[in-house]
Enzyme design. Sequence first.
Site, PDB file in Angstrom:
ATOM      1  N   SER A  77      -6.587  33.152   9.609  1.00 46.34           N
ATOM      2  CA  SER A  77      -5.811  32.393   8.637  1.00 46.34           C
ATOM      3  C   SER A  77      -6.080  32.935   7.242  1.00 46.34           C
ATOM      4  O   SER A  77      -7.166  33.467   6.968  1.00 46.34           O
ATOM      5  CB  SER A  77      -6.197  30.906   8.683  1.00 46.34           C
ATOM      6  OG  SER A  77      -5.568  30.187   7.640  1.00 46.34           O
ATOM      7  N   TYR A 128     -12.166  23.569   7.876  1.00 53.25           N
ATOM      8  CA  TYR A 128     -11.300  24.427   8.684  1.00 53.25           C
ATOM      9  C   TYR A 128     -11.302  25.842   8.120  1.00 53.25           C
ATOM     10  O   TYR A 128     -11.422  26.822   8.863  1.00 53.25           O
ATOM     11  CB  TYR A 128      -9.871  23.881   8.702  1.00 53.25           C
ATOM     12  CG  TYR A 128      -8.859  24.861   9.244  1.00 53.25           C
ATOM     13  CD1 TYR A 128      -8.721  25.051  10.610  1.00 53.25           C
ATOM     14  CD2 TYR A 128      -8.038  25.605   8.386  1.00 53.25           C
ATOM     15  CE1 TYR A 128      -7.798  25.960  11.114  1.00 53.25           C
ATOM     16  CE2 TYR A 128      -7.120  26.512   8.881  1.00 53.25           C
ATOM     17  CZ  TYR A 128      -6.996  26.687  10.246  1.00 53.25           C
ATOM     18  OH  TYR A 128      -6.092  27.589  10.744  1.00 53.25           O
TER      19      TYR A 128
END
Length: 234
Positions: A139, A151
């Site tokens: 990501s 995250y």
Amino acid sequence: MTDDTRVTLVTGGGSGIGAAVTRRLLEAGERVAVTGRGEERLRTFAKELGEPERLLTIPGNAAVYDDVRAAVDAVLERFGRLDTVVANAGFATHDTVAEGDPAGWTEMVLTNVLGPALLIRASVDALRESGGRIVLIGSVAGFVPTPGNLYGATKYAVTGLAENTRRQVTEWGVGVTLIAPGRVETPFWDGGDGLPPGNLLTAGQIADSVMWALGQPEGVDVNTVVVRPVGQPN
């Protein structure tokens, strides 16, 4: 279909980016195995695709080694080889370290960080034999810090895992590619405040990036691909 048709194992392959990658691979005439925790979701996905013989669905938890090892064994038994693994399974708790609920953090960290490592461990011998490739879905959050975002910390770990893995397996003829998407319109956002504002990529566009990396000539190892929608500054 010939014996040398590429075989790919995709974790979390029943929805979002994983499902899009699976569709692209099947459209290219390749053989694909997908894993996921939801057996019913996998069954529905297979029906949507017309239940092709080139698709194998395997229920299992990407963060449990016995499940991952069993998935790799099932692929080898069904197709006789394994050329690519795509570590796609992952999710976000959509909270922060200062104000979030720790109850969901363990599962997120195990799925996002341990999961890809387990997939590498379970598949590396087969990939070494086939001269295959490991694809990790990371990501942009693994490159750009966001306030309090655990995250993002898990995706920083995936960024490091990709390079650490590459340095070990490249001498065995195995390639490693990290695909790091920006904002993508997928079920990823369902547990938060909904889709973010601005332009979004589609899961299909990320799947195209995966296919591009897999389509490189023999001997070429594309290592890091960061893909953002135009307009995403971070």
